[in-house]
Design a protein around this motif. Structure first.
Motif, PDB file in Angstrom:
ATOM      1  N   LEU A  73       0.828  -1.203   0.000  1.00 31.36           N
ATOM      2  CA  LEU A  73       0.000   0.000   0.000  1.00 31.36           C
ATOM      3  C   LEU A  73       0.864   1.254   0.000  1.00 31.36           C
ATOM      4  O   LEU A  73       0.419   2.330   0.391  1.00 31.36           O
ATOM      5  N   SER A  74       2.111   1.101  -0.431  1.00 32.43           N
ATOM      6  CA  SER A  74       3.067   2.198  -0.353  1.00 32.43           C
ATOM      7  C   SER A  74       2.668   3.398  -1.208  1.00 32.43           C
ATOM      8  O   SER A  74       2.829   4.547  -0.788  1.00 32.43           O
ATOM      9  N   GLU A  75       2.157   3.135  -2.398  1.00 29.29           N
ATOM     10  CA  GLU A  75       1.778   4.240  -3.272  1.00 29.29           C
ATOM     11  C   GLU A  75       0.616   5.026  -2.672  1.00 29.29           C
ATOM     12  O   GLU A  75       0.626   6.263  -2.650  1.00 29.29           O
ATOM     13  N   ARG A  76      -0.395   4.300  -2.171  1.00 31.65           N
ATOM     14  CA  ARG A  76      -1.542   4.963  -1.541  1.00 31.65           C
ATOM     15  C   ARG A  76      -1.096   5.735  -0.298  1.00 31.65           C
ATOM     16  O   ARG A  76      -1.564   6.852  -0.038  1.00 31.65           O
ATOM     17  N   PHE A  77      -0.171   5.167   0.465  1.00 32.07           N
ATOM     18  CA  PHE A  77       0.327   5.814   1.680  1.00 32.07           C
ATOM     19  C   PHE A  77       1.046   7.116   1.343  1.00 32.07           C
ATOM     20  O   PHE A  77       0.834   8.147   1.985  1.00 32.07           O
ATOM     21  N   GLU A  78       1.891   7.078   0.322  1.00 32.48           N
ATOM     22  CA  GLU A  78       2.631   8.273  -0.083  1.00 32.48           C
ATOM     23  C   GLU A  78       1.690   9.350  -0.609  1.00 32.48           C
ATOM     24  O   GLU A  78       1.860  10.543  -0.309  1.00 32.48           O
ATOM     25  N   GLU A  79       0.688   8.931  -1.386  1.00 33.29           N
ATOM     26  CA  GLU A  79      -0.216   9.892  -2.023  1.00 33.29           C
ATOM     27  C   GLU A  79      -1.221  10.504  -1.055  1.00 33.29           C
ATOM     28  O   GLU A  79      -1.780  11.573  -1.342  1.00 33.29           O
ATOM     29  N   THR A  80      -1.465   9.844   0.058  1.00 32.97           N
ATOM     30  CA  THR A  80      -2.463  10.346   1.000  1.00 32.97           C
ATOM     31  C   THR A  80      -1.818  10.826   2.301  1.00 32.97           C
ATOM     32  O   THR A  80      -1.778  12.024   2.572  1.00 32.97           O
ATOM     33  N   VAL A  81      -1.264   9.906   3.065  1.00 32.54           N
ATOM     34  CA  VAL A  81      -0.758  10.256   4.396  1.00 32.54           C
ATOM     35  C   VAL A  81       0.451  11.181   4.318  1.00 32.54           C
ATOM     36  O   VAL A  81       0.472  12.253   4.942  1.00 32.54           O
ATOM     37  N   VAL A  82       1.470  10.801   3.556  1.00 30.98           N
ATOM     38  CA  VAL A  82       2.681  11.616   3.483  1.00 30.98           C
ATOM     39  C   VAL A  82       2.399  12.934   2.771  1.00 30.98           C
ATOM     40  O   VAL A  82       2.840  14.012   3.209  1.00 30.98           O
ATOM     41  N   ALA A  83       1.661  12.883   1.675  1.00 31.62           N
ATOM     42  CA  ALA A  83       1.349  14.104   0.928  1.00 31.62           C
ATOM     43  C   ALA A  83       0.527  15.069   1.777  1.00 31.62           C
ATOM     44  O   ALA A  83       0.753  16.286   1.762  1.00 31.62           O
ATOM     45  N   ASP A  84      -0.436  14.541   2.532  1.00 31.82           N
ATOM     46  CA  ASP A  84      -1.245  15.379   3.424  1.00 31.82           C
ATOM     47  C   ASP A  84      -0.375  16.006   4.505  1.00 31.82           C
ATOM     48  O   ASP A  84      -0.523  17.188   4.840  1.00 31.82           O
ATOM     49  N   ARG A 100      -4.755  10.384   9.756  1.00 29.27           N
ATOM     50  CA  ARG A 100      -4.878  10.234   8.300  1.00 29.27           C
ATOM     51  C   ARG A 100      -4.592   8.803   7.857  1.00 29.27           C
ATOM     52  O   ARG A 100      -5.183   8.310   6.888  1.00 29.27           O
ATOM     53  N   CYS A 101      -3.678   8.109   8.540  1.00 24.70           N
ATOM     54  CA  CYS A 101      -3.397   6.713   8.191  1.00 24.70           C
ATOM     55  C   CYS A 101      -4.615   5.846   8.468  1.00 24.70           C
ATOM     56  O   CYS A 101      -4.970   4.975   7.669  1.00 24.70           O
ATOM     57  N   ASP A 197       6.678   7.860  17.640  1.00 22.50           N
ATOM     58  CA  ASP A 197       7.177   8.715  16.568  1.00 22.50           C
ATOM     59  C   ASP A 197       6.376   8.486  15.281  1.00 22.50           C
ATOM     60  O   ASP A 197       5.435   7.694  15.239  1.00 22.50           O
ATOM     61  N   ILE A 198       6.754   9.197  14.244  1.00 18.04           N
ATOM     62  CA  ILE A 198       6.082   9.107  12.949  1.00 18.04           C
ATOM     63  C   ILE A 198       6.788   8.054  12.120  1.00 18.04           C
ATOM     64  O   ILE A 198       7.991   8.173  11.860  1.00 18.04           O
ATOM     65  N   CYS A 199       6.067   7.047  11.678  1.00 20.93           N
ATOM     66  CA  CYS A 199       6.704   5.873  11.073  1.00 20.93           C
ATOM     67  C   CYS A 199       7.512   6.207   9.825  1.00 20.93           C
ATOM     68  O   CYS A 199       8.519   5.565   9.544  1.00 20.93           O
TER      69      CYS A 199
END
Length: 365
Positions: A73-84, A100-101, A197-199
Motif C-alpha cells: 500500500l506504499s503508493e496509496r500511503f505516499e499519495e495520501t498520508v505523506v502528501a497530506d 490520516r493513516c 514517533d512518525i513511522c
C-alpha cells in the motif's frame, strides 16, 4: 465471519488476531508495506513500519496458524498520508498522520480491499470499544484502559467503516495484560517495545524531514506588533504553542518566554507572543464525521484535540455544516489541522478537523 487481521508486527495486533481466532472466526493475517524504499524504514522497533515488524508479523501468524500476506500500500500511503502531512505543514497547519493513516489506509484502502475480497470485517490491535446501541447501531467508545485509549485517532473512520471493524483489545485492563497474554500464547514479541514517533520519518527528525521535502525558505519571526525578533529557515517547521527552538535574537520586554501564536504561510512569517495569547474559547471544525445524527441544537460534551490530551468540558453546535465548540475555561495552543473529537462520556459523537479558533475578545486564528 471471515476476518482480515491487520498485523503490524507489534504485540497488540498479534493478540487481537489471536482473540479473533479464539472467537471462531476464519482469520487471515495481512501486513501493510507502506514504503518501497527500504532505507526509509527505521530499526530498533521505534515505529510501526520497520523491517523487523514485517518479520515479526509473519512469525506471529505462524504461531497463530493463520495464512499471512503482505499487501503493498506504499503508493496509496505516499499519495495520501505523506502528501497530506507535507501539504498541511506547508499551509501552516499541524496534521496528525496517525489520524490520516487510519482514515486513508487502515479503514479505507485496507478495509475496502478486504470487503472486495469477501471478508466481513477487519480486526486491528487498537485500544477502543465498539458497543451496540438500542437501535442496533454501533457506537465507538473509549477503551477500558484510559492510558492506552485510541478512540481519538479512530474517530475519523465514521459509522459505516465502524460497522465492519473489530477491536478485540477494547476491554483489556492494561498493556501489561496484553503482554502477559502474548507470552502465554508463545508470541515472541510479548516484550517488544511500543511504537512511537512518525513511522515514515526514519530518524525521528520531523523538521529535518520537512526541510528535505520542502526546501529552505528563510523568513522572519515577528512579535505581535510586527517587530522582527528572529529568523527561520521555513515557517512550515513550527506549530502553534511551540516554545523550544525559536532562537529569538531579541528578548521580550517583560522577560517572559514567547510561544508561536500563528504561522503565516503567505508572508512566510512566524508570529510569537506571550503564553496568555495562546488561550482560546471556541474551536471551529470542518470535514465533520458524525456517529449518528448531528445535534439539532447545542449539546453538552467533552472535546479532545490531542491524542494523549485531557478532554475538556464544552458545548458544541453545528453552524453551516461545521462544528463550533465553546470550551469551558478555554484551551491553550490549539492549531489548525488538529483533530477535534467530541465525546459524550466514553462515546464518540463525532470528529472534525480544526479550521480555526476564537477568543471571546476576538478572533485568535
Amino acid at each position: 465471519m471471515r476476518v482480515l487481521a491487520a498485523l503490524s508486527g507489534g504485540v497488540d495486533s498479534a493478540v487481537a488476531a489471536a482473540r479473533a481466532v479464539d472467537a471462531g472466526h476464519d482469520v487471515v493475517g495481512v501486513h501493510m508495506a507502506l514504503s518501497r524504499t527500504r532505507d526509509q524504514f527505521r530499526t530498533g522497533s521505534r515505529g510501526c513500519c520497520s523491517i523487523e515488524d514485517a518479520g515479526d508479523a509473519r512469525r506471529a501468524a505462524d504461531v497463530l496458524g493463520i495464512p499471512y500476506y503482505v499487501w503493498d500500500l506504499s503508493e496509496r500511503f505516499e499519495e495520501t498520508v505523506v502528501a497530506d502531512f507535507l501539504a498541511e505543514y506547508e499551509a501552516g497547519r499541524t496534521p496528525n498522520p496517525c489520524v490520516r493513516c487510519n482514515e486513508h489506509i487502515k479503514f479505507a484502502a485496507l478495509l475496502d480491499k478486504a470487503v472486495a475480497l469477501g471478508f466481513d470485517a477487519v480486526c486491528t490491535g487498537h485500544y477502543a470499544r465498539i458497543e451496540t446501541a438500542a437501535d442496533g447501531s454501533r457506537e465507538l467508545h473509549r477503551a477500558r484502559d484510559a492510558a492506552k485509549d485510541q478512540s481519538y485517532v479512530l474517530a475519523v473512520m465514521g459509522p459505516e467503516r465502524l460497522a465492519r471493524s473489530m477491536f478485540p483489545l477494547g476491554d483489556v485492563a492494561s498493556k501489561s495484560q496484553t503482554r502477559a497474554e502474548a507470552a502465554a500464547r508463545g508470541l515472541s514479541i510479548s516484550a517488544k517495545p511500543d511504537s512511537y514517533d512518525i513511522c515514515f520519518v526514519a530518524d525521528g527528525d520531523t523538521p529535518g524531514f520537512l526541510r528535505d521535502r520542502l526546501g529552505s525558505r528563510p523568513g522572519d519571526v515577528v512579535d505581535t506588533d510586527g517587530t522582527v525578533v528572529g529568523t527561520h529557515d521555513g515557517a512550515y517547521a513550527y506549530t502553534v504553542g511551540q516554545r523550544r527552538g525559536l532562537a529569538l535574537g531579541r528578548p521580550a520586554a517583560d522577560g517572559k518566554p514567547r510561544y508561536v501564536l500563528a504561522i503565516e504561510p503567505v508572508s512566510n512569517r512566524v508570529v510569537v507572543g506571550p503564553a496568555d495569547e495562546l488561550a482560546v474559547d471556541e474551536l471551529l471544525g470542518g470535514d465533520v464525521v458524525w456517529f449518528g445524527a448531528p445535534p439539532a441544537g447545542e449539546v453538552a460534551c467533552e472535546v479532545q484535540v490531542r491524542a494523549h490530551g485531557a478532554p475538556a468540558a464544552a458545548r458544541a453546535r453545528v453552524e453551516d455544516g461545521a462544528v463550533v465548540a465553546r470550551v469551558d475555561g478555554g484551551l491553550r495552543g490549539v492549531a489548525a489541522g488538529q483533530s477535534l473529537v467530541l465525546y459524550a462520556g466514553t462515546r464518540v459523537l463525532g470528529q472534525a478537523t480544526v479550521t480555526g479558533t476564537r477568543r471571546l475578545s476576538g478572533v485568535a486564528s
